[in-house]
Design an enzyme around this catalytic site. Structure first.
Site, short mmCIF file in Angstrom:
data_model
loop_
_atom_site.label_atom_id
_atom_site.label_comp_id
_atom_site.label_asym_id
_atom_site.label_seq_id
_atom_site.Cartn_x
_atom_site.Cartn_y
_atom_site.Cartn_z
N GLU A 103 -18.29 -3.85 24.35
CA GLU A 103 -17.50 -5.08 24.42
C GLU A 103 -16.31 -5.06 23.45
OE1 GLU A 103 -21.73 -6.06 25.58
OE2 GLU A 103 -20.78 -5.04 23.89
N GLY A 155 -10.45 5.13 7.00
CA GLY A 155 -11.01 3.81 7.28
C GLY A 155 -11.15 3.57 8.77
N HIS A 190 0.84 -1.20 0.00
CA HIS A 190 0.00 0.00 0.00
C HIS A 190 0.88 1.25 0.00
CE1 HIS A 190 -2.34 -3.30 1.71
NE2 HIS A 190 -3.44 -2.67 1.32
N HIS A 244 -2.08 -0.98 7.15
CA HIS A 244 -1.76 -1.31 5.76
C HIS A 244 -0.63 -0.44 5.23
CE1 HIS A 244 -4.88 1.85 5.66
NE2 HIS A 244 -4.24 2.30 4.59
N HIS A 303 -22.08 -16.78 32.37
CA HIS A 303 -23.34 -17.21 31.74
C HIS A 303 -23.01 -18.05 30.50
CE1 HIS A 303 -24.37 -13.92 34.36
NE2 HIS A 303 -25.68 -14.11 34.20
N LEU A 305 -8.73 -2.26 10.73
CA LEU A 305 -8.80 -0.82 11.00
C LEU A 305 -9.55 -0.50 12.29
CD1 LEU A 305 -9.32 0.52 7.37
CD2 LEU A 305 -7.24 0.60 8.77
N HIS A 357 -28.96 -14.96 24.10
CA HIS A 357 -28.01 -14.83 25.19
C HIS A 357 -27.41 -16.17 25.62
CE1 HIS A 357 -29.35 -10.76 25.31
NE2 HIS A 357 -28.70 -10.47 26.43
N HIS A 367 -3.90 3.06 -3.41
CA HIS A 367 -4.09 2.52 -2.06
C HIS A 367 -3.42 1.16 -1.89
CE1 HIS A 367 -5.94 1.16 1.67
NE2 HIS A 367 -6.28 0.05 1.03
#
Length: 658
Positions: free
Chosen positions: A407, A156, A26, A66, A457, A116, A469, A259
């Site tokens: 998360e 990005g 790149h 990249h 869980h 990214l 879940h 790119h």
């Protein structure tokens, strides 16, 4: 042409030549972003190539991984051991210059990047780690921990959701020593971003609680450097949008075609003509550039030497704190305590998530380098340390981190904390949300980071919350990830063993899957769980059949074995909390636990059966759940889906009658 501009062009030429030599890579980002990168490394950043692991160095993460030839060119020019031959072998087998920056492979690479936004979020973790260590250990006239984290991000990166999650967290926490250089060129692989990415990024970051800056000309070295210095003075994380042109100076300037593909031999020649490059030798660094960089290196080396002297005085002035800091930086853990009887003592039967909370708090008393938290589920995950406060912008010393409902960012931020050094971090959520965590989990595994995932869980035992879940395939997902170790303990002592293994394991993360429902503590469990699988008990004087299970199903096969013994059969009960660790044992041990001559085998696990075929063989049977769950009380689900003593007995008797 000034010497600094010559240095920038050197980086551009080296990058273009490296991509061309490999016929892969790149070139666009290095050509456009070389000025901001050089200005940062030469004029603003404190780093010492002679001591690349200096704890008080500024960190630099190329989130837009990249553009790796940009980083390799910098590492070459600044003397980090990336040689001319390394540049020439870009992207080749055994190379020190892989396609994307890889932590641990190339000195000076702070994080494995490429997906990214991940580098951005890891930068947030590094900045958090710096602030916590500084708050706990710095004293008047002794700023031992005092450095910045710099991230170079692309359009990005700014589009990815993880970046927004992490930026929101960083803004809320006021991480003022985090500075992001945003390479803003309005180009992605599909062309101009006008159609898909039209918001005002700086306004978004202003709303997220960041200081925002704008540099109109990405080639203006003085403006870039002065803006970075201005950003250092704010009390918020900073983002500097720097307008550039992808593929700058090439015939493919401002085009998506620059790119992800080499410019072409003829176009590299034209690039050199554009920059008035008068040197015939490929991969050449002019002596004037080397001399300029040497001045910068000497400045940083002097800063490192001054810091060493200050640190020596600090150790004399604050010996206890100094020892604690040294232990933290060295990643020390309480080895003797992990082997003690006390560590394996528990008062009552309970859910393994509750046992995990007990273990975590035992460790928190012994480890001031333990840090972590949950994605807004600490009360359910039992992941809060009681002897420390919550980390916030007003309380940098807290070691409980409230990540919010993030998360994905949580997991990447935890990677950044581990990469920074000084901590053994953990993060926690419901096991089913490992789906959200998977990309940074994978990077942690690639980087072989020591950290813990507390995942509660762990099965259809979630019950009424239903299939959304109830993790079914997640056990298999993590078991299939190289360098990831998964434990699914069956009781308190196996939970302690899982933590003991995870803290000692320095070549990859450890995930601990824990129950919501209460389980019986079995008298036969213990430190043998550190081998991944072990003989819990042999029922009878012979071995007609082997029953094996993990987690909540171990007590189930134990009860089934008792009934089979009453019918005259010999039964071996094997607890297998970790397939990964069991596979690390020698063949002699594995044969002792699972003798090949005993072909009648049954595995029981409240998850997908995928993977158990390795242990039950062609003549055995795997009891599991290869479909999604349902919404009902846990006891009902276990009954309806066949996780009962009666089902195990039925299948065992069927095998034994063959």
């Amino acid at each position: 042409m000034s010497i600094k501009n010559l240095a920038v062009n050197t980086i551009r030429i080296l990058s273009a030549e490296g991509v061309q030599k490999a016929n892969s890579g790149h070139p666009g980002l290095p050509l456009g972003a070389a000025p901001m990168a050089f200005s940062l490394w030469n004029d603003c950043m404190n780093h010492n190539p002679e001591n690349p692991n200096w704890i008080n160095r500024d960190r630099f993460i190329l989130s837009a991984g990249h553009g790796s030839m940009l980083l390799y060119s910098l590492l070459h020019i600044f003397g980090y051991g990336v040689t001319k031959e390394d540049l020439q072998s870009f992207r080749q087998w055994g190379s020190n210059t892989p396609g994307h920056p890889e932590y641990g492979d190339t000195v000076g690479v702070e994080a494995t990047t490429g997906p990214l936004g991940q580098g951005f979020a890891m930068g947030v973790g590094m900045a958090l780690a710096e602030s916590n260590l500084a708050a706990r250990f710095n004293k008047d006239n002794f700023n031992i921990i005092d450095h910045y984290t710099y991230v170079l991000s692309s359009d990005g990166c700014m589009m990815e959701g993880i970046t927004n999650e992490a930026a929101s967290f960083a803004g809320s926490m006021g991480l003022e020593k985090l500075i992001v250089l945003y390479d803003s060129n309005n180009i992605s692989i599909e062309g101009r971003t006008d159609n898909t990415f039209s918001e005002d990024v700086l306004k978004r970051y202003d709303a997220l609680g960041w200081s925002t800056f704008f540099v109109e000309d990405g080639n203006d070295l003085e403006k870039i450097a002065s803006t970075i210095e201005e950003a250092k003075k704010t009390d918020k994380p900073s983002i500097i949008e720097i307008k550039t042109k992808i593929g700058y100076g090439s015939v493919l300037e401002d085009s998506e075609k620059s790119h992800g593909a080499p410019l072409g031999e003829e176009n590299v020649v034209k690039l050199k003509e554009k920059f008035q490059w008068e040197y015939e030798e490929e991969f050449y660094v002019p002596e004037e550039v080397r001399s300029l960089v040497e001045e910068s290196k000497n400045r940083s080396k002097k800063l490192n030497e001054e810091w060493d002297a200050l640190y020596s005085e600090y150790q004399k002035a604050f010996p206890e704190l100094g020892e604690e800091l040294e232990n933290s930086l060295n990643g020390e853990i309480p080895e003797e305590y992990l082997d003690s009887d006390e560590f394996y003592e528990f008062e009552k039967d309970d859910a393994t998530r509750s046992h995990s909370g007990v273990v975590l708090n035992k460790l928190a008393e012994k480890m001031t380098n333990l840090i972590g938290g949950s994605a807004d589920l600490a009360p359910s995950n039992k992941s809060n340390m009681k002897n420390t406060s919550n980390y916030s912008k007003d309380n940098r010393e807290g070691r409980n981190i409230q990540f919010g409902v993030r998360e994905l960012a949580m997991t990447a931020i935890t990677n950044g904390i581990a990469l920074h050094g000084g901590f053994v971090p953990y993060c926690s959520t419901f096991f089913v949300f490992a789906d959200y965590m998977k990309p940074p989990m994978r990077l942690a595994s690639i980087m072989k980071l020591r950290l813990l995932y507390v995942l509660t869980h762990d099965s259809i035992g979630v019950g009424e919350d239903g299939p959304t879940h109830e993790p079914i395939e997640q056990l298999a997902m993590l078991r299939s990830t190289p360098n990831m170790t998964l434990f699914r303990p069956c009781d308190a002592k196996e939970t302690a063993a899982a933590y003991s293994y995870g803290l000692r394991h320095k070549t990859g993360p450890t995930a601990i899957a824990l129950t919501r429902q209460k389980l019986e503590n079995l008298k036969e469990t213990g430190k043998d769980a550190l081998k991944g699988a072990y003989v819990l008990r042999d029922f009878g004087e012979k071995m007609d059949i082997i029953l094996m299970a993990s987690g909540s199903e171990v007590s189930l096969i134990y009860k089934a074995a008792e009934k089979l013994e009453q019918q005259g059969y010999g039964v071996r009960v094997v607890s297998m909390p970790s397939m990964d660790v069991f596979e690390e044992q020698d063949e002699e041990y594995k044969e002792r636990v699972l003798p090949k001559e005993v072909r009648k085998r049954i595995s029981v696990e409240a998850g997908a059966t995928f993977g158990w075929e390795r242990y039950v063989g062609l003549d055995g049977k795997a009891i599991g759940i290869d479909h999604f769950g349902a919404s009902a009380p846990a006891a009902t689900l276990f009954e309806e889906f066949g996780f009962t003593v009666e089902r195990v007995l039925e299948d065992a008797l069927s095998l034994l009658s063959e």
